[in-house]
Each structure stands twice: as C-alpha cells, then as structure tokens.
Design a protein around this motif. Structure first.
Motif, PDB file in Angstrom:
ATOM      1  N   GLY A  35       2.955  -0.196  -9.079  1.00  0.00           N
ATOM      2  CA  GLY A  35       3.527  -0.196  -7.740  1.00  0.00           C
ATOM      3  C   GLY A  35       2.833  -1.051  -6.704  1.00  0.00           C
ATOM      4  N   VAL A  36       1.908  -1.886  -7.109  1.00  0.00           N
ATOM      5  CA  VAL A  36       1.195  -2.762  -6.173  1.00  0.00           C
ATOM      6  C   VAL A  36       1.912  -4.100  -6.049  1.00  0.00           C
ATOM      7  CG1 VAL A  36      -0.960  -4.067  -5.857  1.00  0.00           C
ATOM      8  CG2 VAL A  36      -1.039  -1.690  -6.570  1.00  0.00           C
ATOM      9  N   GLU A  37       1.954  -4.629  -4.843  1.00  0.00           N
ATOM     10  CA  GLU A  37       2.433  -5.994  -4.611  1.00  0.00           C
ATOM     11  C   GLU A  37       1.252  -6.815  -4.120  1.00  0.00           C
ATOM     12  OE1 GLU A  37       5.580  -5.918  -1.734  1.00  0.00           O
ATOM     13  OE2 GLU A  37       7.066  -5.326  -3.216  1.00  0.00           O
ATOM     14  N   PHE A  38       1.071  -7.978  -4.710  1.00  0.00           N
ATOM     15  CA  PHE A  38       0.033  -8.898  -4.261  1.00  0.00           C
ATOM     16  C   PHE A  38       0.660  -9.860  -3.272  1.00  0.00           C
ATOM     17  CE2 PHE A  38      -1.665  -7.199  -8.147  1.00  0.00           C
ATOM     18  CZ  PHE A  38      -2.995  -7.007  -7.826  1.00  0.00           C
ATOM     19  N   ILE A  39       0.040  -9.989  -2.109  1.00  0.00           N
ATOM     20  CA  ILE A  39       0.556 -10.837  -1.044  1.00  0.00           C
ATOM     21  C   ILE A  39      -0.253 -12.129  -1.044  1.00  0.00           C
ATOM     22  CG2 ILE A  39       0.982 -11.008   1.434  1.00  0.00           C
ATOM     23  CD1 ILE A  39       0.781  -7.854   1.396  1.00  0.00           C
ATOM     24  N   PRO A  40       0.414 -13.279  -1.208  1.00  0.00           N
ATOM     25  CA  PRO A  40      -0.316 -14.545  -1.233  1.00  0.00           C
ATOM     26  C   PRO A  40      -0.815 -14.931   0.159  1.00  0.00           C
ATOM     27  CG  PRO A  40       2.043 -14.947  -1.355  1.00  0.00           C
ATOM     28  CD  PRO A  40       1.851 -13.457  -1.391  1.00  0.00           C
ATOM     29  N   GLU A  41      -1.730 -15.857   0.191  1.00  0.00           N
ATOM     30  CA  GLU A  41      -2.226 -16.411   1.452  1.00  0.00           C
ATOM     31  C   GLU A  41      -1.029 -16.979   2.205  1.00  0.00           C
ATOM     32  OE1 GLU A  41      -3.890 -17.487   4.606  1.00  0.00           O
ATOM     33  OE2 GLU A  41      -5.320 -16.768   3.136  1.00  0.00           O
ATOM     34  N   ASN A  42      -0.852 -16.536   3.430  1.00  0.00           N
ATOM     35  CA  ASN A  42       0.284 -16.995   4.224  1.00  0.00           C
ATOM     36  C   ASN A  42      -0.115 -17.281   5.668  1.00  0.00           C
ATOM     37  OD1 ASN A  42      -0.131 -14.462   5.231  1.00  0.00           O
ATOM     38  ND2 ASN A  42       1.862 -13.645   4.672  1.00  0.00           N
ATOM     39  N   GLY A  43      -1.352 -17.611   5.868  1.00  0.00           N
ATOM     40  CA  GLY A  43      -1.849 -17.852   7.218  1.00  0.00           C
ATOM     41  C   GLY A  43      -2.544 -16.627   7.786  1.00  0.00           C
ATOM     42  N   GLY A  44      -2.195 -15.446   7.289  1.00  0.00           N
ATOM     43  CA  GLY A  44      -2.815 -14.211   7.747  1.00  0.00           C
ATOM     44  C   GLY A  44      -3.783 -13.652   6.728  1.00  0.00           C
ATOM     45  N   GLY A  45      -3.932 -14.339   5.629  1.00  0.00           N
ATOM     46  CA  GLY A  45      -4.836 -13.893   4.578  1.00  0.00           C
ATOM     47  C   GLY A  45      -4.092 -13.239   3.434  1.00  0.00           C
ATOM     48  N   ALA A  46      -4.637 -13.361   2.260  1.00  0.00           N
ATOM     49  CA  ALA A  46      -4.069 -12.722   1.070  1.00  0.00           C
ATOM     50  C   ALA A  46      -4.316 -11.227   1.152  1.00  0.00           C
ATOM     51  CB  ALA A  46      -4.710 -13.307  -0.177  1.00  0.00           C
ATOM     52  N   GLY A  47      -3.489 -10.440   0.474  1.00  0.00           N
ATOM     53  CA  GLY A  47      -3.670  -8.999   0.526  1.00  0.00           C
ATOM     54  C   GLY A  47      -2.924  -8.284  -0.578  1.00  0.00           C
ATOM     55  N   VAL A  48      -2.832  -6.978  -0.431  1.00  0.00           N
ATOM     56  CA  VAL A  48      -2.092  -6.120  -1.354  1.00  0.00           C
ATOM     57  C   VAL A  48      -1.405  -5.024  -0.555  1.00  0.00           C
ATOM     58  CG1 VAL A  48      -3.595  -6.484  -3.347  1.00  0.00           C
ATOM     59  CG2 VAL A  48      -4.062  -4.619  -1.806  1.00  0.00           C
ATOM     60  N   ARG A  49      -0.357  -4.492  -1.125  1.00  0.00           N
ATOM     61  CA  ARG A  49       0.327  -3.330  -0.529  1.00  0.00           C
ATOM     62  C   ARG A  49       1.050  -2.589  -1.634  1.00  0.00           C
ATOM     63  NH1 ARG A  49       4.535  -7.019   2.665  1.00  0.00           N
ATOM     64  NH2 ARG A  49       5.719  -7.738   0.889  1.00  0.00           N
ATOM     65  N   LEU A  50       1.420  -1.365  -1.318  1.00  0.00           N
ATOM     66  CA  LEU A  50       2.225  -0.593  -2.266  1.00  0.00           C
ATOM     67  C   LEU A  50       3.686  -0.920  -2.023  1.00  0.00           C
ATOM     68  CD1 LEU A  50       0.494   2.893  -2.179  1.00  0.00           C
ATOM     69  CD2 LEU A  50       0.419   1.198  -4.010  1.00  0.00           C
ATOM     70  N   ARG A  51       4.435  -1.053  -3.097  1.00  0.00           N
ATOM     71  CA  ARG A  51       5.874  -1.278  -3.002  1.00  0.00           C
ATOM     72  C   ARG A  51       6.535  -0.035  -2.411  1.00  0.00           C
ATOM     73  NH1 ARG A  51       5.888  -3.352  -8.146  1.00  0.00           N
ATOM     74  NH2 ARG A  51       6.318  -1.299  -8.966  1.00  0.00           N
ATOM     75  N   LYS A  52       7.577  -0.256  -1.656  1.00  0.00           N
ATOM     76  CA  LYS A  52       8.359   0.881  -1.168  1.00  0.00           C
ATOM     77  C   LYS A  52       9.013   1.558  -2.357  1.00  0.00           C
ATOM     78  CE  LYS A  52       9.934   0.084   3.483  1.00  0.00           C
ATOM     79  NZ  LYS A  52      11.106  -0.150   4.322  1.00  0.00           N
ATOM     80  N   ARG A  53       8.965   2.851  -2.343  1.00  0.00           N
ATOM     81  CA  ARG A  53       9.614   3.601  -3.429  1.00  0.00           C
ATOM     82  C   ARG A  53      11.088   3.734  -3.113  1.00  0.00           C
ATOM     83  NH1 ARG A  53       5.795   6.034  -6.864  1.00  0.00           N
ATOM     84  NH2 ARG A  53       3.745   5.969  -5.938  1.00  0.00           N
ATOM     85  N   LYS A  54      11.888   3.565  -4.148  1.00  0.00           N
ATOM     86  CA  LYS A  54      13.336   3.703  -3.981  1.00  0.00           C
ATOM     87  C   LYS A  54      13.677   5.167  -3.837  1.00  0.00           C
ATOM     88  CE  LYS A  54      14.287  -0.447  -6.540  1.00  0.00           C
ATOM     89  NZ  LYS A  54      14.872  -1.051  -7.713  1.00  0.00           N
ATOM     90  N   ARG A  55      14.612   5.451  -2.970  1.00  0.00           N
ATOM     91  CA  ARG A  55      15.028   6.846  -2.758  1.00  0.00           C
ATOM     92  C   ARG A  55      16.125   7.234  -3.659  1.00  0.00           C
ATOM     93  NH1 ARG A  55      14.027   8.887   3.059  1.00  0.00           N
ATOM     94  NH2 ARG A  55      12.200   7.715   3.553  1.00  0.00           N
TER      95      ARG A  55
END
Length: 80
Positions: free
Chosen positions: A60-80
C-alpha cells in the motif's frame, strides 16, 4: 531509484520492522539492515531493490518522485 530514507519511511508508514520487510520481499534481514545503514540511493543489486519496492507497493505504499518538493512516500488511499 528510491532513496534509503524513502525505504525507511515506507517501513514506518506500514509499522513494519526490517524482519517484516524481509518476509514480504524475500530479501534477507541482514541485507536490508546493510542497505539501510547508508544514506543516499538504495545501493546493491537492481533485483534486490525491485523486490523491496515491490513488497512495499503491494502493501500500500506509493513512492513519490522528486518533483521540486522532494521525493517521498505515502500510503495509497484505500478503496471503499
């Protein structure tokens, strides 16, 4: 390519230990500990990094590429 900081942050978001990631990815815990003991991009064999990323993404992790604000990670939204 992801960074060691992204790898560690992804584990924290999932509340996973290195052992949990080892079990999910098929990569040994000592290898994960060695990779996480450095800073910068995840080093080692490309298939090792791919297995780690694959296990985290599947959990459930999403890797966020460098986009000017820095690379990062977040959890994917869970489908309801």
């Amino acid at each position: 390519m992801i960074s060691v900081r992204q790898l560690k942050a992804a584990r924290v978001l999932l509340a996973w230990s290195q052992g949990d990631l080892a079990q999910a990815s098929g990569i040994s815990e000592p290898t994960i500990a060695r990779l996480e003991s450095t800073d910068g991009p995840v080093r080692g064999r490309p298939d090792t990094a791919a297995a780690l990323v694959g296990a985290l993404v599947k959990a459930g992790v999403e890797f966020i590429p460098e986009n000017g604000g820095g690379a990062g990670v977040r959890l994917r939204k869970r489908k309801r």
